[in-house]
Scaffold this active site. Structure first.
Site, PDB file in Angstrom:
ATOM      1  N   ARG A 101       0.896  -1.180   0.122  1.00 22.92           N
ATOM      2  CA  ARG A 101       0.015   0.178  -0.119  1.00 22.92           C
ATOM      3  C   ARG A 101       0.676   1.145  -0.228  1.00 22.92           C
ATOM      4  NH1 ARG A 101      -5.471   1.290   3.566  1.00 22.92           N
ATOM      5  NH2 ARG A 101      -6.049  -0.085   1.768  1.00 22.92           N
ATOM      6  N   HIS A 128      -7.152   0.916  -6.510  1.00 18.04           N
ATOM      7  CA  HIS A 128      -7.485  -0.133  -5.360  1.00 18.04           C
ATOM      8  C   HIS A 128      -7.964  -1.255  -6.030  1.00 18.04           C
ATOM      9  CE1 HIS A 128      -7.601  -1.308  -1.473  1.00 18.04           C
ATOM     10  NE2 HIS A 128      -8.822  -0.359  -0.995  1.00 18.04           N
ATOM     11  N   GLN A 131      -9.849  -4.132  -4.001  1.00 18.51           N
ATOM     12  CA  GLN A 131     -11.292  -3.480  -3.411  1.00 18.51           C
ATOM     13  C   GLN A 131     -12.125  -3.720  -4.716  1.00 18.51           C
ATOM     14  OE1 GLN A 131     -12.184  -1.705  -0.542  1.00 18.51           O
ATOM     15  NE2 GLN A 131     -14.149  -2.466  -1.227  1.00 18.51           N
ATOM     16  N   ASP A 222     -17.604   6.907  -2.134  1.00 21.45           N
ATOM     17  CA  ASP A 222     -16.222   6.679  -1.450  1.00 21.45           C
ATOM     18  C   ASP A 222     -16.017   8.015  -0.834  1.00 21.45           C
ATOM     19  OD1 ASP A 222     -13.764   6.048  -0.335  1.00 21.45           O
ATOM     20  OD2 ASP A 222     -12.696   6.008  -2.171  1.00 21.45           O
ATOM     21  N   CYS A 262     -16.533   1.420   0.214  1.00 21.68           N
ATOM     22  CA  CYS A 262     -15.332   0.589   0.594  1.00 21.68           C
ATOM     23  C   CYS A 262     -15.003   0.814   1.966  1.00 21.68           C
ATOM     24  CB  CYS A 262     -14.359   0.699  -0.418  1.00 21.68           C
ATOM     25  SG  CYS A 262     -13.862   2.674  -0.153  1.00 21.68           S
ATOM     26  N   ARG A 290     -13.345  -8.690   0.730  1.00 22.18           N
ATOM     27  CA  ARG A 290     -11.962  -8.602   0.512  1.00 22.18           C
ATOM     28  C   ARG A 290     -11.358  -9.788   0.812  1.00 22.18           C
ATOM     29  NH1 ARG A 290     -10.114  -3.492   0.978  1.00 22.18           N
ATOM     30  NH2 ARG A 290      -8.218  -4.597   0.065  1.00 22.18           N
TER      31      ARG A 290
END
Ligand code: CP
Ligand code: NVA
Length: 303
Positions: A101, A128, A131, A222, A262, A290
């Site tokens: 990340r 992402h 995700q 988001d 998310c 996930r």
């Protein structure tokens, strides 16, 4: 061949479908333990905080018989204490997989080029992808993907980018409603459109959130201020006013629409408590998925 997943474009639509089929099968059978990563070690390098991504990746590696080592933001010094090439070269001698990340997408590319092991993007400023895998899996479970309409309301950010491309590849009609200056970039729209053309879906950009959500099967939002954008928070709050996913906006969607986010949510900004905690929300299924999606992805990478 060493396969990395640095963006969702590293997976074709049919490969995403294959990974998600595998995730669904594993989930349905409740078969969590297997041995695809037996004897292998994954290094998690995180430059930003995380709940879902860290926990689900560590569990996925463990469930596949491997072991995971986590390096937290102050420990890594990626590009500060050491260059990404030096980190990658060393990590590749110890580990079989890097899950990273980071801020700058180029850090992922540099780790992949120097380590010789698969690198998986666990969120960057640009994308992402894991995700998006979990999100498409969740949409499959809640009414299906092909021919249905996904309305993304808000920032054309990392989450929107991966999601639009993955969902378009599954044959969804993707609408992205963003204020001027915060739209998804044209190259990503072009890639999503290319996939939609092949799958029978479509991609439409608009600025009106009501038009975006009208009749939609899935409403997604988001945060307006992503990690690393904290200094822009005030101007973003102003730019996105009118884009809040509240009960009134969701009332324009299909009566059976699901609401997705998310997480983490900035409650009271991009989404209200009422909607996030309401009966149409599937955010905890997303979070659970996930694990299933990433477990399937890692098993697939090491097939
Ligand atoms: N959705 C997501 O990536 O959550 P975390 O930042 O907690 O990992
Ligand atoms: N767009 C958000 C997603 C968090 C999971 C961010 O980058 O902070």
């Amino acid at each position: 061949m060493t396969r990395s997943v640095l963006t969702v474009n590293d997976l074709s639509a049919s490969e995403i479908s294959e990974v998600l089929d595998r995730a669904l099968e594993t989930k349905r059978q409740d078969r969590r333990q297997s041995a695809e990563l037996a004897g292998k070690t994954a290094l998690l390098i995180f430059q930003k905080p995380s709940l879902r991504t860290r926990v689900s990746f560590e569990l996925a590696v463990t469930n596949l018989g491997g072991s995971a080592l986590y390096l937290s933001p102050p420990e890594v010094g990626l590009g500060e204490r050491e260059s990404p090439e030096d980190v990658g070269g060393v990590a590749g001698r110890y580990c079989d997989l890097i899950i990273c990340r980071t801020f700058d997408q180029s850090n992922l590319e540099r780790l992949a080029a120097s380590s010789g092991v698969p690198v998986v993007n666990a969120l960057s400023d640009w994308e992402h992808p894991c995700q998006a895998l979990a999100d498409v899996l969740t949409i499959r479970e809640h009414g299906g993907t092909s021919g249905r309409t996904l309305a993304y309301v808000g920032d054309g950010n990392n989450v929107a980018r991966s999601l639009a491309i993955a969902a378009a590849g599954e044959g969804m009609h993707v609408r992205l409603a963003s204020p001027n200056g915060y739209e998804l970039d044209s190259a990503s729209v072009a890639e999503a459109t290319r996939r939609a053309t092949e799958s029978g879906g479509s991609v439409t950009l608009m600025s009106d959130p009501v038009a975006g959500v009208s009749g939609a099967d899935v409403v997604y939002t988001d945060t307006w201020t992503s990690m690393g954008q904290e200094l822009e928070a005030k101007q973003r709050l102003e730019a996105f006013s009118g884009y809040q996913v509240d009960a009134e906006l969701v009332g324009n969607a299909s009566a059976n629409a699901t609401v997705m986010h998310c997480l983490p949510a900035h409650r009271g900004e991009e989404i209200t408590d009422e909607v996030l905690d309401g009966s149409q929300s599937v955010v905890l299924d997303q979070a659970e998925n996930r694990l299933h999606a990433q477990q399937a992805l890692l098993a697939w990478l090491f097939d």
